[in-house]
Each structure stands twice: as structure tokens, then as C-alpha cells.
Design a protein around this motif. Structure first.
Motif, PDB file in Angstrom:
ATOM      1  N   UNK A 186       0.853  -1.202   0.000  1.00 41.07           N
ATOM      2  CA  UNK A 186       0.000   0.000   0.000  1.00 41.07           C
ATOM      3  C   UNK A 186       0.886   1.248   0.000  1.00 41.07           C
ATOM      4  N   UNK A 188       3.930   1.488  -1.117  1.00 43.66           N
ATOM      5  CA  UNK A 188       4.592   1.584  -2.423  1.00 43.66           C
ATOM      6  C   UNK A 188       3.660   2.221  -3.452  1.00 43.66           C
ATOM      7  N   UNK A 189       2.405   1.790  -3.448  1.00 41.55           N
ATOM      8  CA  UNK A 189       1.442   2.304  -4.425  1.00 41.55           C
ATOM      9  C   UNK A 189       1.185   3.791  -4.189  1.00 41.55           C
ATOM     10  N   UNK A 190       1.041   4.172  -2.933  1.00 39.89           N
ATOM     11  CA  UNK A 190       0.733   5.575  -2.632  1.00 39.89           C
ATOM     12  C   UNK A 190       1.931   6.470  -2.967  1.00 39.89           C
ATOM     13  N   UNK A 192       4.224   5.873  -5.181  1.00 40.81           N
ATOM     14  CA  UNK A 192       4.298   5.924  -6.632  1.00 40.81           C
ATOM     15  C   UNK A 192       3.227   6.856  -7.211  1.00 40.81           C
ATOM     16  N   UNK A 193       2.066   6.867  -6.562  1.00 43.36           N
ATOM     17  CA  UNK A 193       0.991   7.752  -7.023  1.00 43.36           C
ATOM     18  C   UNK A 193       1.325   9.218  -6.712  1.00 43.36           C
ATOM     19  N   UNK A 194       2.069   9.460  -5.639  1.00 43.23           N
ATOM     20  CA  UNK A 194       2.492  10.834  -5.341  1.00 43.23           C
ATOM     21  C   UNK A 194       3.481  11.314  -6.399  1.00 43.23           C
ATOM     22  N   UNK A 198      -2.260   9.524 -10.711  1.00 39.66           N
ATOM     23  CA  UNK A 198      -3.260   9.022 -11.658  1.00 39.66           C
ATOM     24  C   UNK A 198      -2.681   8.313 -12.875  1.00 39.66           C
ATOM     25  N   UNK A 199      -1.439   7.875 -12.741  1.00 38.44           N
ATOM     26  CA  UNK A 199      -0.845   7.104 -13.836  1.00 38.44           C
ATOM     27  C   UNK A 199      -0.956   5.605 -13.495  1.00 38.44           C
ATOM     28  N   UNK A 200      -0.360   4.781 -14.335  1.00 44.34           N
ATOM     29  CA  UNK A 200      -0.376   3.342 -14.054  1.00 44.34           C
ATOM     30  C   UNK A 200       0.746   2.944 -13.088  1.00 44.34           C
ATOM     31  N   UNK A 202       1.348   3.164  -9.913  1.00 40.74           N
ATOM     32  CA  UNK A 202       1.105   2.572  -8.586  1.00 40.74           C
ATOM     33  C   UNK A 202       1.346   1.062  -8.612  1.00 40.74           C
ATOM     34  N   UNK A 203       1.124   0.471  -9.768  1.00 39.10           N
ATOM     35  CA  UNK A 203       1.438  -0.953  -9.958  1.00 39.10           C
ATOM     36  C   UNK A 203       1.982  -1.057 -11.380  1.00 39.10           C
ATOM     37  N   UNK A 204       3.067  -0.336 -11.597  1.00 36.64           N
ATOM     38  CA  UNK A 204       3.578  -0.125 -12.952  1.00 36.64           C
ATOM     39  C   UNK A 204       4.193  -1.357 -13.594  1.00 36.64           C
TER      40      UNK A 204
ATOM     41  N   UNK B  95      -5.784   4.176 -14.380  1.00 33.66           N
ATOM     42  CA  UNK B  95      -5.734   3.390 -13.140  1.00 33.66           C
ATOM     43  C   UNK B  95      -6.540   2.104 -13.297  1.00 33.66           C
ATOM     44  N   UNK B  98      -5.208  -0.425 -15.770  1.00 28.92           N
ATOM     45  CA  UNK B  98      -4.061  -1.170 -15.218  1.00 28.92           C
ATOM     46  C   UNK B  98      -4.535  -2.248 -14.236  1.00 28.92           C
ATOM     47  N   UNK B 102      -4.244  -6.470 -14.704  1.00 31.20           N
ATOM     48  CA  UNK B 102      -3.670  -7.430 -13.746  1.00 31.20           C
ATOM     49  C   UNK B 102      -4.654  -8.538 -13.386  1.00 31.20           C
ATOM     50  N   UNK B 182      -2.933  -5.454  -2.984  1.00 32.01           N
ATOM     51  CA  UNK B 182      -2.789  -4.384  -1.987  1.00 32.01           C
ATOM     52  C   UNK B 182      -2.454  -3.052  -2.652  1.00 32.01           C
ATOM     53  N   UNK B 183      -1.655  -3.101  -3.702  1.00 35.43           N
ATOM     54  CA  UNK B 183      -1.366  -1.856  -4.443  1.00 35.43           C
ATOM     55  C   UNK B 183      -2.668  -1.323  -5.046  1.00 35.43           C
ATOM     56  N   UNK B 186      -4.913   0.242  -2.324  1.00 36.69           N
ATOM     57  CA  UNK B 186      -4.463   1.552  -1.838  1.00 36.69           C
ATOM     58  C   UNK B 186      -4.938   2.664  -2.760  1.00 36.69           C
TER      59      UNK B 186
END
Lengths: 241, 262
Positions: A186, A188-190, A192-194, A198-200, A202-204, B95, B98, B102, B182-183, B186
Motif C-alpha cells: 500500500x 509503495x502504491x501511494x 508511486x501515485x504521489x 493518476x498514472x499506471x 502505482x502498480x507499474x 488506473x 491497469x 492485472x 494491496x497496491x 491503496x
């Protein structure tokens, strides 16, 4: 370590060589790199002055131990690093940190401190010592540098837990690791989103593979990757064994 | 002894050979190749590794089919959401595309891993018996359901870790999917926070707060490793519960997911 020492000792040294060894040693120390390399050089160059406070002793190598204790200490080591990093981030906020960013980074700091202190308490007298972080390569005054490092730490944390899961023998510990790794994901995703809202990312695609899976990395590779961020040499050859 | 040629040959017979090789433990594979095997033995080794990747206990088959059911649910949910006109605003499309990608990959992986043992895709009711009647016309509802599905997914995978402890390679795959869920969770939660004007809905779960009570039951747990950790590191209860995600049993998850399945 002994192998290196022996090799060096048999080579024989002139005055000049010893001087250069000492210079290298000082250089390595000042660069914050008195890790295994530093120790080898010192052991080779100065056999008789073990009391010199400049010389790190064997205490500079931290062995995580074996079996499940090794895995827990491994997690404890990584959580120590993360907790220290975010503590610094909040102590010396980067230029232009927004309230929203500060709230997120403070939350993450608190989570990592809870993780760290939890492992320390759970391990009791089997816990490794407190590690000395080395964040000299991170410019805490710059947002890009801080969030970039945060992203690296979080993604590494996720990959580390994912890679260590199968080494755990006791289902209770496995569940504990599972309870923590999803929180790291969680984070990591946040983060990455910062960095790229709004890009991909967060789970790139840079981190998630073609099967929609996060990375799983073995302890030895993780320890090598984070080596530069810890002053001690952390060894984990028997983690999970 | 050109391994790539051998894989190529396999691909001519089996188009998925390379994909399946991905699933095989690379280390195991490389270790075997690294040992003094005669070139002639390599194809046998290759086949053995692929089999090993898919060899699984009855418990693992059970877990994989359970995961497949949830992944089918998520996959179909995002497919329908992305296909719905005027639902997802352009700004958020990346978002959900993506996330949907997955979920499709997770389904494909599980179907392949299970082979003939894979259970068929159920038929879904995303309106949840009417509770989410506007799920594909009201973006707020869609995002709320998305965050609920992702958080459930995280809790569901976590609840199965113990059941996979004797299938280390499958456990690792499950963990690798678990952290991706989990990603997703979030980011979906943060979107929901903005849309619903609920600032306390963060990327992580605070206490047992959440849109759908059953999904968050037990998330306020303060006991870890058999010890009450209230006040640990002088942190608030909120921070402590956020620091640990909790598992859900299969029964609890199926009770939550039940109304989605026709």
C-alpha cells in the motif's frame, strides 16, 4: 573475511603500501563505506593496533541468524532502515512538502516504527542490534530524491517479504509477514501515485510482471541491494535455513 | 547445448512453453542446467521443471480455485466498468485499465496453473442483489465497490498463506499476487476518499473503518504474535491497526462475495 585477510597477509608490504592502505581506509570511512571492504583493508594493513577506535571490529558484521529467527531478523533489519528513513524525512521535510504529503509520510513513518518495534519485541534477546543507517546519498531537501528513495525502499520491502515467505517454517510467522507486506505494498502504491499521480505507476509495468505479479527477491539479493544504506555489513547466509 | 533452441522447439509444439517457464523456479532451473548434465538430458530437465511448477497438493488446488473465483469476479467487474459508457472519467481511466489488466493476468495464470482442475467461471451479479444497483452508472458506487473488492482480495489471499506452506512455489506466487491486490486497494481507496469526501479513508485501513462493514471486520485487531501491542512505540491505536492488514477466512470471504455470484 578470513580468506581475504590471509591472502593479504601473505603478500608482504612495504612502507609505501601501508600508507596507501591507511589512506584508503580513511577515505572509505569518510565516504561512509566502512563495510566489508573497509574491514578487509584494515585487517590486512594494521595487525597490531586492534584497539584503535578508528578500526571497526567484528561488531561491524551483523549476522541475521538462521531459520525463522533469521527471517524475522531480516524483516527487522529492513524495517529499521525504513523507520530511520521516514523519521529523517519528517524531521527535515523537503522543500514544498504539502500538508497532504506530510500526512501520508507521517503515517508511513509511524507504520514502519510500529513494524520495527514489533519485530524487536517479538525477537527479544534474539534480535540483532540496532543498525546504523547511511543515508548520505539521499538529498532530504529535495522532493524527487526523497520520494524516489521511498519508492525504492517500499518496492524493495515488498519484494523482500514476497521472497522470504517461502523460507518461513512456522505458519504464525508467515501470517505475520503477510500482515505487514500488504501494508508495504500500500505504501509503495501511494508513494508511486504521489510521484506520478493518476498514472499506471502505482502498480507499474516496471515492477509487475506479465502474470500480474509483484517481485519476489531472495534475501541475499536484497541485502546486496540495500548494502549502501547500512554502515554495518549485514549477512544473511542462513536466513530461513 | 543451446537452451534457446530447445525452448524454441518446445514453442513449436507448445506455444506457452516460455510463459510456463516463467512460472518455474528460475533458480531451480538454472541450478540443474549448471550441473554437469549432458546436452541430451536437457529436454528432460526442462519438462521436469515445468511439471514441478505445476505440481500441487490437494490443498493448493483448493486454494487456487478459490483464488480463481475471486479473480474472475474482479476481472469481470473491471471489464464491465471499463466498457460502461460515461462511467470512468478520462482522468482515472489509466488506473482502472491497469488494475483490470492485472486481474485478467491473474485469471490466465490460475487457469494455466490449474489446467484441467480449473473450475468454470461463475455468472456474476455486480448489483449485489440490488444493493449496488447503479454500480456501472454511478462512478462513486463503482469506486466504492472496487475498493471493497480489492481489500477483500488482499484479506482473502492473506488468509490462505498458511494452507500453502507446504507448496513453497505456489505460496510465492500467491504472495506476489497478494501484494499487487494491496497496491490496487491503496489506489482505489484513495480515489474513493476523494469522491466520497471521506478524508479518513486512506491507502491503508484504519481500525475497521470501511464502506462495507463485513469486509473490514477484525481489521481493528491489536494483538500480533499473541501479544497485545496497544501503545507500541507510543503510537496511536489508529497507526497500529494501519500497520497490519488482517486475514479473512474463506468462509467469511465467500459470505461477502456470495451475493455477487448468481
Amino acid at each position: 573475511m578470513n580468506q581475504h585477510t590471509n591472502t593479504k597477509n601473505t603478500s608482504g608490504k612495504g612502507e609505501e603500501e601501508i600508507t596507501s592502505v591507511v589512506n584508503r581506509r580513511l577515505f572509505l570511512r569518510s565516504a561512509g563505506l566502512a563495510t566489508s571492504l573497509g574491514t578487509i583493508v584494515i585487517a590486512a594493513g594494521c595487525n597490531d593496533d586492534d584497539d584503535d577506535p578508528m578500526i571497526p571490529g567484528t561488531g561491524d558484521t551483523v549476522d541475521l541468524g538462521s531459520g525463522d529467527i533469521g527471517v524475522l531478523n531480516y524483516a527487522y533489519a529492513l524495517e529499521q532502515l525504513e523507520a530511520a528513513f521516514y523519521t529523517q524525512v519528517i524531521q527535515t521535510p523537503y522543500a514544498g512538502m504539502t500538508d497532504a504529503e506530510k500526512a501520508i509520510l507521517t503515517d508511513i513513518r509511524d507504520h514502519e516504527i510500529v513494524h520495527r518495534d514489533f519485530f524487536k519485541a517479538a525477537l527479544g534477546d534474539k534480535a540483532i542490534k540496532g543498525l546504523t543507517p547511511n543515508f548520505s546519498g539521499i538529498d532530504f531537501s529535495k522532493k524527487d530524491a526523497v520520494l524516489g528513495a521511498a519508492k525504492l525502499f517500499e518496492d524493495t520491502g515488498v519484494a523482500a517479504y514476497n521472497g522470504a515467505g517461502k523460507l518461513i517454517k512456522d505458519a504464525k510467522y508467515l501470517l505475520l509477514a503477510g500482515k505487514i507486506v500488504s501494508v508495504e505494498a500500500r505504501h509503495a502504491a501511494v508513494i508511486r501515485d504521489l510521484i506520478k499521480p493518476k498514472s499506471t505507476d502505482f502498480a507499474g509495468d516496471d515492477i509487475i510482471d506479465m502474470n500480474g505479479m509483484d517481485k519476489a527477491v531472495a534475501p541475499a539479493d536484497i541485502l546486496a541491494a540495500v548494502k549502501g544504506y547500512v554502515k554495518e555489513t549485514v549477512t544473511g547466509a542462513n536466513v530461513g535455513k | 547445448m543451446d537452451i534457446f533452441k530447445i525452448i524454441d522447439k518446445f514453442q513449436q509444439i507448445d506455444g506457452d512453453a516460455v510463459g510456463r517457464l516463467e512460472y518455474a523456479s528460475r533458480r531451480h532451473f538454472m541450478n540443474r542446467i549448471g550441473s554437469k548434465l549432458a546436452a541430451a538430458a536437457i529436454p528432460t530437465t526442462f519438462a521436469a521443471v515445468v511439471n514441478k511448477a505445476f505440481a500441487q497438493s490437494a490443498a493448493a488446488v483448493d486454494v487456487l480455485n478459490y483464488a480463481l473465483k475471486l479473480e474472475y469476479l474482479e476481472d469481470e467487474f473491471y471489464k464491465a466498468g471499463i466498457a460502461a459508457a460515461n462511467l470512468i472519467p478520462a482522468s482515472d481511466k489509466a488506473i482502472f485499465t491497469q488494475i483490470g489488466k492485472h486481474e485478467t493476468q491473474h485469471v490466465a495464470f490460475l487457469v494455466k496453473a490449474l489446467g484441467a482442475k480449473a473450475e468454470p467461471k461463475p455468472t456474476f451479479d455486480f448489483q449485489y442483489g440490488g444493493a449496488f444497483g447503479d454500480v456501472f452508472t454511478n462512478y462513486k458506487t463503482f469506486v466504492t465497490v472496487s475498493s471493497a473488492l480489492e481489500d477483500t482480495g488482499v484479506r482473502a489471499y492473506k488468509g490462505q498463506a498458511g494452507a500453502l506452506i507446504s507448496d513453497p512455489q505456489i505460496l510465492e506466487y500467491a504472495l506476489q499476487v497478494h501484494s499487487v491486490e494491496a497496491r490496487h486497494a491503496a489506489v482505489a481507496r484513495r480515489l474513493a476518499a476523494t469522491l466520497l469526501g471521506n478524508a479518513s479513508m486512506k491507502g491503508w485501513i484504519t481500525g475497521k473503518e470501511g464502506a462495507v462493514a463485513a469486509i473490514y471486520a477484525g481489521e481493528d485487531n491489536m494483538e500480533q504474535g499473541g501479544v497485545n501491542i496497544k501503545g507500541l512505540a507510543s503510537k496511536s491505536d489508529a497507526a497500529i491497526t494501519e500497520a497490519f492488514d488482517e486475514p479473512l477466512t474463506k468462509e467469511a470471504v465467500l459470505a461477502i462475495a456470495g451475493p455477487f455470484i448468481k
